[in-house]
Design an enzyme around this catalytic site. Structure first.
Site, PDB file in Angstrom:
ATOM      1  N   HIS A 157       0.816  -1.225   0.000  1.00  5.68           N
ATOM      2  CA  HIS A 157       0.000   0.000   0.000  1.00  5.68           C
ATOM      3  C   HIS A 157       0.848   1.273   0.000  1.00  5.68           C
ATOM      4  O   HIS A 157       0.301   2.365  -0.124  1.00  5.68           O
ATOM      5  CB  HIS A 157      -0.936   0.002   1.217  1.00  5.68           C
ATOM      6  N   ASP A 365       3.436   9.407  -1.093  1.00  5.12           N
ATOM      7  CA  ASP A 365       2.235   8.672  -0.674  1.00  5.12           C
ATOM      8  C   ASP A 365       1.974   7.575  -1.694  1.00  5.12           C
ATOM      9  O   ASP A 365       2.013   7.831  -2.903  1.00  5.12           O
ATOM     10  CB  ASP A 365       1.051   9.669  -0.668  1.00  5.12           C
TER      11      ASP A 365
HETATM   12  C1  GDG Z   1      -2.145   3.925   3.101  1.00  2.18           C
HETATM   13  C2  GDG Z   1      -1.147   4.614   2.135  1.00  2.18           C
HETATM   14  C3  GDG Z   1      -2.863   4.454   0.306  1.00  2.18           C
HETATM   15  C4  GDG Z   1     -11.746   8.156   7.811  1.00  2.18           C
HETATM   16  N1  GDG Z   1     -11.877   9.015   8.822  1.00  2.18           N
HETATM   17  C5  GDG Z   1     -10.767   9.699   8.886  1.00  2.18           C
HETATM   18  C6  GDG Z   1      -9.926   9.228   7.872  1.00  2.18           C
HETATM   19  N2  GDG Z   1     -10.561   8.278   7.217  1.00  2.18           N
HETATM   20  C7  GDG Z   1     -10.125   7.491   6.046  1.00  2.18           C
HETATM   21  C8  GDG Z   1     -10.099   8.344   4.794  1.00  2.18           C
HETATM   22  C9  GDG Z   1      -9.300   7.465   3.847  1.00  2.18           C
HETATM   23  C10 GDG Z   1      -8.314   6.775   4.805  1.00  2.18           C
HETATM   24  O1  GDG Z   1      -8.791   6.995   6.135  1.00  2.18           O
HETATM   25  C11 GDG Z   1      -6.897   7.333   4.652  1.00  2.18           C
HETATM   26  O2  GDG Z   1      -6.325   6.779   3.470  1.00  2.18           O
HETATM   27  P1  GDG Z   1      -5.123   7.433   2.652  1.00  2.18           P
HETATM   28  O3  GDG Z   1      -5.011   6.752   1.353  1.00  2.18           O
HETATM   29  O4  GDG Z   1      -5.375   8.908   2.519  1.00  2.18           O
HETATM   30  O5  GDG Z   1      -3.797   7.279   3.545  1.00  2.18           O
HETATM   31  P2  GDG Z   1      -3.079   6.179   4.535  1.00  2.18           P
HETATM   32  O6  GDG Z   1      -3.841   6.012   5.791  1.00  2.18           O
HETATM   33  O7  GDG Z   1      -1.679   6.665   4.701  1.00  2.18           O
HETATM   34  O8  GDG Z   1      -3.109   4.789   3.702  1.00  2.18           O
HETATM   35  C12 GDG Z   1      -1.901   5.394   1.060  1.00  2.18           C
HETATM   36  C13 GDG Z   1      -3.737   3.680   1.289  1.00  2.18           C
HETATM   37  O9  GDG Z   1      -2.935   3.002   2.278  1.00  2.18           O
HETATM   38  C14 GDG Z   1      -4.588   2.615   0.561  1.00  2.18           C
HETATM   39  O10 GDG Z   1      -3.789   1.737  -0.160  1.00  2.18           O
HETATM   40  O11 GDG Z   1      -3.699   5.246  -0.528  1.00  2.18           O
HETATM   41  O12 GDG Z   1      -0.984   5.946   0.129  1.00  2.18           O
HETATM   42  O13 GDG Z   1      -0.264   5.466   2.852  1.00  2.18           O
HETATM   43  O14 GDG Z   1     -10.105   6.484   3.262  1.00  2.18           O
HETATM   44  O15 GDG Z   1     -11.428   8.563   4.402  1.00  2.18           O
HETATM   45  N3  GDG Z   1      -8.701   9.721   7.676  1.00  2.18           N
HETATM   46  C15 GDG Z   1      -8.290  10.713   8.517  1.00  2.18           C
HETATM   47  N4  GDG Z   1      -9.085  11.224   9.522  1.00  2.18           N
HETATM   48  C16 GDG Z   1     -10.321  10.743   9.737  1.00  2.18           C
HETATM   49  O16 GDG Z   1     -11.014  11.202  10.626  1.00  2.18           O
HETATM   50  N5  GDG Z   1      -7.054  11.205   8.341  1.00  2.18           N
END
Ligand code: GDG
Length: 472
Positions: A157, A365
């Site tokens: 990821h 990312d």
């Molecule tokens: C890793 C990789 C890759 C829900 N409530 C909150 C919150 N969420 C959800 C968001 C989004 C998820 O969390 C965060 O996903 P991201 O992709 O932005 O980032 P990572 O957590 O670093 O995920 C990334 C992912 O895996 C999937 O393969 O895209 O590159 O690093 O769905 O809706 N997020 C936050 N606060 C909340 O209150 N920050």
């Protein structure tokens, strides 16, 4: 059809959360498991004084959830250690934060052995296994040692680092060798895939065949790019839940006619939050006429807070937010609302919808799902503008966003200005192009195409096109 066994560090399915509270990725894996009478296995998040290997089993709908507790030492060395102090910073180009300690490596190996042993009670011949992320790279090798001959796939990821960085890791060759015990390796983008191929070419002297097959260490594996997406309907205004509508209503009430810029990230140094605050400060400096007419809402949910680098970052961000607000705020205007609490996914959708622009500027990312969720949540008749870092995996697909270099505060400040001034016709054109991309490469498409590539069935031309990816 064989059963599907998903393994990840933590299991995202639980009895206590449901509906719009659950993140997209967890919901997608749950959907994959439902279709394949699956089992989801991982760490419970609990620690016990001495490891027992005792599985706690639960049945949620058609899915079996299986968890083990770990010892505190396991969590220190495997989770807070090798996973989050060694691999995470290194794979996000933060060699300055990368710690190498032998006991981290030992703990990482031990937990992967423990997971493999626990899986013996769960896996039958013919089951397909899908292992997720950097915590579990050696898991297939441990399973093979125990005699498992099942199809096993791995999805990373996070980014794959350039070989010049990876080779600074003691034992990098062993880590890569472990990947060859999988039948399929999935990355988000061609860029991460190319970096992996770069290592294979230069360090191992092997090249990848056109069909994505590569042989090394006496084993063949197949590699491919499978960009994760969102299911646009989960965020669409017409499908909004009550919680989503309520969050939007509350937000819009608090705008007082101002334009809002939104940022949503885990509180992590890879997300570029300090640089983002400073770019926003630069925008306020350059455009005094916009002050009081705009504010930024940054939601940053604390994560990994037992790791010192995360505590330090939190302190620096508190200070930066305080400094910027102290510099510009007036009696009835706070330029930067900085919030550390977490929100349900459907509440986030409502918040996204009330923001005129999203500022998603990670320094590195794997993909970044927030950028995609923001687009999916917009009102098609009056959408907001996405400002996206070129260093997010998502930038390769989302070329109609305003793409910025997050290290360049002036460029980012200019993009904020441009986004807030953009006329509706241009906003709609850009949004339509981005939304089409989301529909073509949805979250369901992601897991289905990965499992399709992992299966031994003859592959469709679309699947063949994905595996192999960029030229070696
Ligand atoms: C890793 C990789 C890759 C829900 N409530 C909150 C919150 N969420 C959800 C968001 C989004 C998820 O969390 C965060 O996903 P991201 O992709 O932005 O980032 P990572 O957590 O670093 O995920 C990334 C992912 O895996 C999937 O393969 O895209 O590159 O690093 O769905 O809706 N997020 C936050 N606060 C909340 O209150 N920050």
């Amino acid at each position: 059809m064989s059963r599907l066994i998903v393994v990840s560090n933590r299991v995202g399915l639980s009895r206590d959360v449901g509906g719009g509270a659950v993140g997209g990725l967890s919901a997608a894996i749950t959907a994959a498991l439902r279709e394949n009478q699956g089992v989801w296995f991982g760490w419970s998040g609990e620690t016990i004084p001495q490891y027992t290997g005792q599985l706690s089993l639960d049945r949620i709908g058609d899915v079996t959830v299986a968890k083990v507790d770990l010892e505190e030492q396991d969590v220190d060395e495997y989770y807070n250690g090798y996973a989050n102090r060694t691999l995470w910073p290194l794979f996000h180009n933060r060699i300055d934060l990368t710690a190498y300690e032998r006991n981290f490596g030992a703990g990482y190996a031990r937990v992967n052995q423990r997971f493999a042993a626990a899986l013996q009670a769960l896996v039958a011949p013919g089951d397909t296994l899908w292992i997720h992320d950097y915590h579990l790279i050696p898991l297939a090798a441990e399973l093979r040692k125990l005699g498992f001959t099942n199809r096993i796939g791995f999805f990373l990821h996070i980014p794959w680092p350039a070989r010049q960085l990876l080779t600074t890791l003691p034992g990098h060759r062993k880590l890569v060798q472990a990947l060859f015990e999988y039948d399929l390796l999935g990355f988000h983008t061609d860029e991460w895939l190319s970096a992996f191929k770069g290592y294979l070419n230069h360090e191992l002297g092997v090249t990848v065949e056109e069909d994505g097959v590569v042989e090394a260490f006496g084993r063949k594996t197949q590699i491919g790019a499978f960009p994760i997406g969102v299911n646009p309907r989960d965020f669409a205004p017409e499908a909004a839940s009550e919680a989503s509508i309520e969050a939007q209503r509350r937000m819009e009430e608090s705008l007082s006619g101002r334009q809002m810029i939104i940022g949503v990230d885990r509180l992590d140094y890879s997300k570029g939050l300090e640089e983002r605050f400073q770019a926003y400060e630069r925008f306020l400096e350059d455009h005094p006429e916009s002050r009081e007419k705009v504010f930024m809402l940054q939601i940053a949910t604390p994560s990994r807070d037992s790791v010192a680098a995360y505590q330090d970052l939190r302190g620096r961000l508190d200070a930066e937010a305080g400094r910027i607000n102290g510099r510009f705020a007036s009696l009835d205007w706070v330029p930067l609302r900085y919030v550390n609490s977490g929100y349900r996914q459907d509440e986030l959708a409502g918040i996204y919808r009330s923001a005129r622009a999203a500022l998603i500027t990670p320094l590195r990312d794997g993909m970044n799902l927030v950028a995609k969720e923001y687009i999916a949540a917009q009102d098609p008749a009056d959408p907001g503008v996405l400002i996206l870092s070129r260093f997010a995996g998502a930038a390769a697909q989302m070329t109609s966003a305003l793409i910025v270099n997050p290290y360049d505060r002036e460029e980012t400040a200019d993009a904020i200005h441009r986004a807030l001034k953009m006329d509706r016709a241009e906003r709609i054109l850009r949004w339509q192009a981005l939304q089409e991309g989301l529909e073509a490469e949805s979250l369901d498409h992601w897991w289905q195409s990965f499992l399709d590539a992992l299966s031994e069935r003859p592959k469709s031309p679309a699947v063949i096109a994905r595996i192999g990816g960029a030229a070696a």
